[in-house]
Design a protein around this motif. Structure first.
Motif, mmCIF file in Angstrom:
data_model
loop_
_atom_site.group_PDB
_atom_site.id
_atom_site.type_symbol
_atom_site.label_atom_id
_atom_site.label_comp_id
_atom_site.label_asym_id
_atom_site.label_seq_id
_atom_site.Cartn_x
_atom_site.Cartn_y
_atom_site.Cartn_z
ATOM 1 N N HIS A 270 -18.744 4.330 -7.184
ATOM 2 C CA HIS A 270 -17.932 4.395 -8.402
ATOM 3 C C HIS A 270 -16.471 4.042 -8.114
ATOM 4 C CE1 HIS A 270 -21.465 6.156 -10.159
ATOM 5 N NE2 HIS A 270 -21.474 7.080 -9.218
ATOM 6 N N ALA A 271 -16.284 3.098 -7.204
ATOM 7 C CA ALA A 271 -14.935 2.655 -6.829
ATOM 8 C C ALA A 271 -14.455 1.606 -7.820
ATOM 9 C CB ALA A 271 -14.955 2.076 -5.415
ATOM 10 N N PRO A 272 -13.148 1.498 -7.988
ATOM 11 C CA PRO A 272 -12.626 0.465 -8.896
ATOM 12 C C PRO A 272 -12.948 -0.936 -8.362
ATOM 13 C CG PRO A 272 -10.834 1.573 -7.743
ATOM 14 C CD PRO A 272 -12.095 2.288 -7.370
ATOM 15 N N LYS A 273 -13.232 -1.843 -9.264
ATOM 16 C CA LYS A 273 -13.588 -3.214 -8.894
ATOM 17 C C LYS A 273 -12.477 -3.883 -8.080
ATOM 18 C CE LYS A 273 -16.413 -6.676 -10.908
ATOM 19 N NZ LYS A 273 -17.238 -7.027 -11.997
ATOM 20 N N SER A 274 -11.229 -3.522 -8.364
ATOM 21 C CA SER A 274 -10.095 -4.125 -7.660
ATOM 22 C C SER A 274 -10.133 -3.837 -6.157
ATOM 23 C CB SER A 274 -8.772 -3.626 -8.247
ATOM 24 O OG SER A 274 -8.656 -2.219 -8.078
ATOM 25 N N LEU A 275 -10.792 -2.760 -5.749
ATOM 26 C CA LEU A 275 -10.900 -2.450 -4.319
ATOM 27 C C LEU A 275 -11.686 -3.538 -3.594
ATOM 28 C CD1 LEU A 275 -10.301 -0.532 -1.980
ATOM 29 C CD2 LEU A 275 -12.357 0.767 -2.638
ATOM 30 N N GLY A 276 -12.667 -4.117 -4.259
ATOM 31 C CA GLY A 276 -13.439 -5.209 -3.654
ATOM 32 C C GLY A 276 -12.562 -6.394 -3.317
ATOM 33 N N MET A 277 -11.671 -6.762 -4.231
ATOM 34 C CA MET A 277 -10.753 -7.870 -3.981
ATOM 35 C C MET A 277 -9.795 -7.514 -2.844
ATOM 36 S SD MET A 277 -9.776 -10.958 -4.684
ATOM 37 C CE MET A 277 -10.270 -11.479 -6.313
ATOM 38 N N GLN A 278 -9.304 -6.294 -2.821
ATOM 39 C CA GLN A 278 -8.380 -5.868 -1.762
ATOM 40 C C GLN A 278 -9.052 -5.939 -0.386
ATOM 41 O OE1 GLN A 278 -6.952 -1.957 -2.857
ATOM 42 N NE2 GLN A 278 -6.385 -2.678 -4.889
ATOM 43 N N ILE A 279 -10.278 -5.479 -0.298
ATOM 44 C CA ILE A 279 -11.015 -5.523 0.968
ATOM 45 C C ILE A 279 -11.255 -6.969 1.381
ATOM 46 C CG2 ILE A 279 -13.259 -5.044 2.037
ATOM 47 C CD1 ILE A 279 -13.309 -2.433 0.342
ATOM 48 N N THR A 280 -11.656 -7.802 0.438
ATOM 49 C CA THR A 280 -11.922 -9.210 0.737
ATOM 50 C C THR A 280 -10.663 -9.906 1.227
ATOM 51 O OG1 THR A 280 -13.668 -9.227 -0.929
ATOM 52 C CG2 THR A 280 -12.859 -11.363 -0.193
ATOM 53 N N ILE A 281 -9.542 -9.660 0.577
ATOM 54 C CA ILE A 281 -8.273 -10.252 1.008
ATOM 55 C C ILE A 281 -7.946 -9.825 2.432
ATOM 56 C CG2 ILE A 281 -5.767 -10.151 0.649
ATOM 57 C CD1 ILE A 281 -6.408 -10.071 -2.405
ATOM 58 N N THR A 282 -8.161 -8.569 2.739
ATOM 59 C CA THR A 282 -7.869 -8.062 4.081
ATOM 60 C C THR A 282 -8.776 -8.714 5.121
ATOM 61 O OG1 THR A 282 -7.180 -5.967 3.105
ATOM 62 C CG2 THR A 282 -7.629 -5.970 5.476
ATOM 63 N N LEU A 283 -10.065 -8.825 4.819
ATOM 64 C CA LEU A 283 -10.997 -9.460 5.760
ATOM 65 C C LEU A 283 -10.650 -10.934 5.954
ATOM 66 C CD1 LEU A 283 -14.336 -7.791 4.624
ATOM 67 C CD2 LEU A 283 -12.990 -7.257 6.674
ATOM 68 N N GLU A 284 -10.283 -11.609 4.873
ATOM 69 C CA GLU A 284 -9.876 -13.010 4.985
ATOM 70 C C GLU A 284 -8.617 -13.139 5.847
ATOM 71 O OE1 GLU A 284 -11.374 -15.841 4.004
ATOM 72 O OE2 GLU A 284 -13.049 -14.732 3.178
#
Length: 187
Positions: free
Chosen positions: A140-154
């Motif tokens: 139940h995490a906010p969708k924006s966390l997915g983008m933040q994680i992806t940006i960090t991994l990139e």
């Protein structure tokens, strides 16, 4: 269906050469020499160098996403999920990708030249983001966390090209120590 050993040799050789030198810098002759196959063999399996590139990108996408899926921890909470995702990505970089992202390189070299290769590159990035966002729904995490994680991994993937692997691994480990998602953030 199992692919032929010669087709596999072409794909493995081409992926290695493309990853080391870029797509445009590597010619068909280099691929054939590296794979130890005749031109007829390559053209039996592929119509063009671009067909080889598309096959490589599709296979690499499948391998990467499978490695991530096989390694991440979805059972023990969001923080262990994120930590396992970072570890899986760093392990991929260490074993298969310390020269940056092959998908971004393909997009850069083929943007405006080959729409199919560009689309495959974009689709890989989008499917990875979608996977993370879908996984985060479990918590139940906010969708924006997915983008933040992806940006960090990139960012980690990009930094490995200009910084020693151990420094990037240390920074990723430090980031993991400092990153903690509270239960309040997942409601």
């Amino acid at each position: 269906m199992k692919q032929s050993l010669k087709k596999e040799a072409i794909l493995n050789s081409a992926e290695t050469l493309f990853y080391q030198h870029g797509f445009h810098a590597v010619g068909v002759k280099s691929i054939l020499d590296h794979a130890g196959v005749a031109p007829m063999t390559m053209y039996y399996h592929f119509k063009s160098k671009e067909e080889v590139i598309k096959e490589i990108l599709m296979q690499r996408d499948e391998r990467y996403l499978q490695v991530i899926e096989d390694t991440i921890n979805k059972e023990e909470g969001i923080n262990l999920y994120i930590e396992s995702l970072f570890k899986a990505h760093m392990n991929w970089i260490e074993t298969k990708g310390s020269n940056g992202c092959l998908f971004l390189r393909a997009k850069q070299e083929y943007e405006g030249v080959n729409d199919e290769i560009t689309a495959l590159s974009k689709a890989h990035k989008q499917s990875f983001l979608n996977k993370i966002e879908n996984d985060l729904e479990l918590f139940h995490a906010p969708k924006s966390l997915g983008m933040q994680i992806t940006i960090t991994l990139e960012g980690l993937t990009a930094m490995i090209q200009i910084t020693e692997l151990n420094k990037v691994k240390e920074a990723a480990a430090e980031l993991m120590k400092n990153l903690h998602v509270s239960n309040d953030e997942t409601k």
